[in-house]
Write a protein that holds these residues in place. Structure first.
Motif, mmCIF file in Angstrom:
data_model
loop_
_atom_site.group_PDB
_atom_site.id
_atom_site.type_symbol
_atom_site.label_atom_id
_atom_site.label_comp_id
_atom_site.label_asym_id
_atom_site.label_seq_id
_atom_site.Cartn_x
_atom_site.Cartn_y
_atom_site.Cartn_z
ATOM 1 N N UNK A 312 61.548 -15.066 -9.604
ATOM 2 C CA UNK A 312 61.086 -14.091 -8.618
ATOM 3 C C UNK A 312 60.722 -12.803 -9.341
ATOM 4 N N UNK A 313 59.814 -12.077 -8.749
ATOM 5 C CA UNK A 313 59.335 -10.812 -9.312
ATOM 6 C C UNK A 313 59.407 -9.735 -8.243
ATOM 7 N N UNK A 314 59.885 -8.580 -8.629
ATOM 8 C CA UNK A 314 59.900 -7.407 -7.753
ATOM 9 C C UNK A 314 58.723 -6.515 -8.151
ATOM 10 N N UNK A 315 57.880 -6.231 -7.183
ATOM 11 C CA UNK A 315 56.701 -5.402 -7.434
ATOM 12 C C UNK A 315 56.758 -4.145 -6.584
ATOM 13 N N UNK A 316 56.068 -3.123 -7.039
ATOM 14 C CA UNK A 316 55.982 -1.856 -6.322
ATOM 15 C C UNK A 316 54.510 -1.535 -6.079
ATOM 16 N N UNK A 317 54.177 -1.234 -4.842
ATOM 17 C CA UNK A 317 52.797 -0.917 -4.479
ATOM 18 C C UNK A 317 52.726 0.514 -3.963
ATOM 19 N N UNK A 318 51.932 1.342 -4.643
ATOM 20 C CA UNK A 318 51.679 2.711 -4.180
ATOM 21 C C UNK A 318 50.383 2.701 -3.390
ATOM 22 N N UNK A 319 50.467 3.126 -2.142
ATOM 23 C CA UNK A 319 49.336 3.004 -1.219
ATOM 24 C C UNK A 319 48.956 4.386 -0.681
ATOM 25 N N UNK A 320 47.868 5.005 -1.175
ATOM 26 C CA UNK A 320 47.427 6.290 -0.618
ATOM 27 C C UNK A 320 47.046 6.140 0.852
ATOM 28 N N UNK A 321 47.437 7.123 1.671
ATOM 29 C CA UNK A 321 47.202 6.990 3.117
ATOM 30 C C UNK A 321 46.487 8.195 3.715
ATOM 31 N N UNK A 322 46.051 9.146 2.887
ATOM 32 C CA UNK A 322 45.333 10.301 3.435
ATOM 33 C C UNK A 322 44.048 9.825 4.100
ATOM 34 N N UNK A 323 43.820 10.263 5.327
ATOM 35 C CA UNK A 323 42.644 9.858 6.079
ATOM 36 C C UNK A 323 42.761 8.497 6.731
ATOM 37 N N UNK A 324 43.903 7.860 6.559
ATOM 38 C CA UNK A 324 44.127 6.559 7.167
ATOM 39 C C UNK A 324 44.796 6.715 8.537
ATOM 40 N N UNK A 325 44.744 5.679 9.378
ATOM 41 C CA UNK A 325 45.409 5.757 10.686
ATOM 42 C C UNK A 325 46.920 5.923 10.530
ATOM 43 N N UNK A 326 47.537 6.441 11.567
ATOM 44 C CA UNK A 326 48.989 6.596 11.603
ATOM 45 C C UNK A 326 49.659 5.238 11.387
ATOM 46 N N UNK A 344 55.097 -19.081 1.655
ATOM 47 C CA UNK A 344 56.369 -19.372 1.013
ATOM 48 C C UNK A 344 56.573 -18.628 -0.282
ATOM 49 N N UNK A 345 55.972 -17.437 -0.386
ATOM 50 C CA UNK A 345 55.956 -16.720 -1.659
ATOM 51 C C UNK A 345 56.769 -15.439 -1.678
ATOM 52 N N UNK A 346 57.275 -14.977 -0.541
ATOM 53 C CA UNK A 346 58.039 -13.743 -0.564
ATOM 54 C C UNK A 346 57.813 -12.886 0.660
ATOM 55 N N UNK A 347 57.923 -11.576 0.489
ATOM 56 C CA UNK A 347 57.743 -10.669 1.615
ATOM 57 C C UNK A 347 57.436 -9.264 1.105
ATOM 58 N N UNK A 366 51.147 9.261 0.645
ATOM 59 C CA UNK A 366 51.168 7.867 0.223
ATOM 60 C C UNK A 366 52.446 7.171 0.678
ATOM 61 N N UNK A 367 52.335 5.865 0.803
ATOM 62 C CA UNK A 367 53.491 5.019 1.081
ATOM 63 C C UNK A 367 53.786 4.169 -0.146
ATOM 64 N N UNK A 368 55.057 3.826 -0.289
ATOM 65 C CA UNK A 368 55.488 2.975 -1.393
ATOM 66 C C UNK A 368 56.053 1.690 -0.802
ATOM 67 N N UNK A 369 55.433 0.573 -1.143
ATOM 68 C CA UNK A 369 55.835 -0.718 -0.620
ATOM 69 C C UNK A 369 56.596 -1.497 -1.688
ATOM 70 N N UNK A 370 57.652 -2.158 -1.267
ATOM 71 C CA UNK A 370 58.410 -3.044 -2.141
ATOM 72 C C UNK A 370 58.025 -4.486 -1.812
ATOM 73 N N UNK A 371 57.675 -5.252 -2.831
ATOM 74 C CA UNK A 371 57.240 -6.620 -2.621
ATOM 75 C C UNK A 371 58.076 -7.583 -3.459
ATOM 76 N N UNK A 372 58.341 -8.725 -2.884
ATOM 77 C CA UNK A 372 59.029 -9.805 -3.580
ATOM 78 C C UNK A 372 58.079 -10.990 -3.673
ATOM 79 N N UNK A 373 57.885 -11.491 -4.893
ATOM 80 C CA UNK A 373 57.051 -12.672 -5.106
ATOM 81 C C UNK A 373 57.927 -13.766 -5.707
#
Length: 415
Positions: A312-326, A344-347, A366-373
């Protein structure tokens, strides 16, 4: 009564385990009146004044574990799990398995694997040297007992989720001896899951002496249960020899007869051999009766764990949200999680956000998302990239391996 009637009844309700395990799709049981939050206490006695005490408040998503021991006026917290500042890494897998065995010997209603293992496995973790072939069949069996028919055969989802959250192998976890001789756990690395434990070498909060006494008492109780001279009868030894073979579970009836004829009377171990609730219950009983090292027989009876070759791999996603919907980040995380789960790959989940001061207030940046693969990193990244490109967010988002200095992963467009 090992579990009070209210908790036993609650555990049988369909929503209990999703809520208890903090599943993403669990119903909301929060009560706005804090004094009316649903709470339960479960006590797991080992005799001699020792017990593990579980305190759970479902609406607040809080589960605490405490140790009661001779010389301690009140149970002392050894760990807790919540959605904020958790410290759930209390014990390695072999300690939990040992304690579950001894509680089962002390109280016949608390069979192992069963409620104790299902409830407390969140406080056990895997470290270097732990063999998954010895672990996953028991976790599977515990949840099958508590949630019969909820799985589809093979590895249960609860076991896989536990593995994803508690597999600290390869993360620099080491066991050391303090100056007082008690075992403590530390982490010398920053790759993978971090260690959150009160059992750190310099901790003043963990009851090291009482925990060591608990483990010593547990080993003494188990040794006493298998120290009966009747176990050395030739017919019993022959039956045990057959039962410790890979097909040994096919010879349990003969072992039960040999034990009975020899006059062995321990009610829990006799029942585990003659009328097991699951093959795993008979397995640890035969293992103990034959004097095999803890966990040695499990791989013989169950074969390789489906998790043995898993990664399994732990990933981090940085997602800019300026100008994006709420709630743009939550929307993307929800879709990513659905897509990864269906494959069947994670969440995925939102793990944090950042704002900057602007115009007398703050702007969500920005939002920071945690992902599991799981198992297939390339396919997981492909799904992530496809989703982000559909939102026209791949050009500004940054995906990297979690941890300090995590390597950036390209988000290429796929067809």
């Amino acid at each position: 009564m090992p579990l009070d009637d209210a908790l036993a009844a609650r555990m049988a309700e369909p929503d209990f385990w999703p809520v208890y395990l903090f599943d993403d799709d669990a119903p909301d049981v929060y009560d706005e009146d804090v004094d009316d939050q649903e709470s339960h206490v479960a006590r797991f006695p080992l005799g001699g004044g020792f017990a593990l005490v579980l305190d759970l408040t479902l609406g607040l998503e809080y589960v605490g574990l405490a140790l009661a021991a001779p010389g301690i006026p009140e149970p002392v917290t050894v760990g807790w799990d919540d959605q904020a500042h958790f410290h759930p890494h209390v014990m390695p897998w072999p300690e939990l398995d040992l304690l579950c065995r001894v509680v089962a010997l002390h109280d016949p209603e608390l069979r192992h694997p069963g409620p104790m293992l299902a409830l407390l496995c969140r406080f056990a973790f895997l470290a270097e040297g732990d063999d998954l072939d010895r672990v996953s069949p028991l976790v599977d069996a515990a949840f099958e007992v508590m949630r019969p028919g909820d799985g589809e055969g093979g590895l249960r989802a609860e076991t896989r989720d536990w593995f994803d959250l508690r597999d600290l192998r390869g993360t620099g976890v080491v066991w050391t001896s303090r100056t007082d001789g008690h075992r403590a756990v530390d982490q010398h690395g920053d790759d993978g899951l971090p260690l959150y434990s009160l059992r750190a070498p310099d901790s003043e909060d963990f009851p090291f002496a009482a925990w060591s006494a608990l483990l010593a008492h547990a080993r003494e109780r188990l040794d006493a249960a298998i120290g009966d001279r009747t176990l050395r009868a030739p017919a019993v030894l022959q039956a045990l020899d057959r039962c410790t073979a890979p097909d040994g579970y096919e010879h349990l009836a003969a072992l039960a007869d040999a034990l009975s004829d020899a006059g062995y009377t321990h009610p829990v171990l006799m029942r585990a051999v003659a009328q097991p609730s699951d093959r795993a219950e008979a397995c640890w009983a035969v293992e103990a009766l034959s004097g095999l090292p803890q966990g040695k027989l499990v791989p013989r009876w169950f074969g390789p764990s489906p998790l043995s070759a898993s990664r399994s791999w732990r990933l981090s996603l940085t997602l800019p949200v300026v100008g994006r919907p709420w709630r743009f980040g939550q929307q993307v995380a929800g879709e990513l999680s659905t897509d990864l789960q269906e494959a069947g790959l994670g969440d995925a989940e939102v793990g944090g956000s950042m704002s900057r001061p602007e115009g007398g207030g703050y702007v969500h940046v920005e939002d920071h998302l945690n992902l599991l693969i799981r198992d297939d990193l390339a396919l997981g990244v492909t799904i992530i990239a496809r989703t982000l490109h559909s939102y026209r967010a791949a050009e500004t988002a940054t995906l990297r391996h979690a941890g300090k200095g995590g390597e950036v992963i390209p988000l290429r467009q796929t067809t």
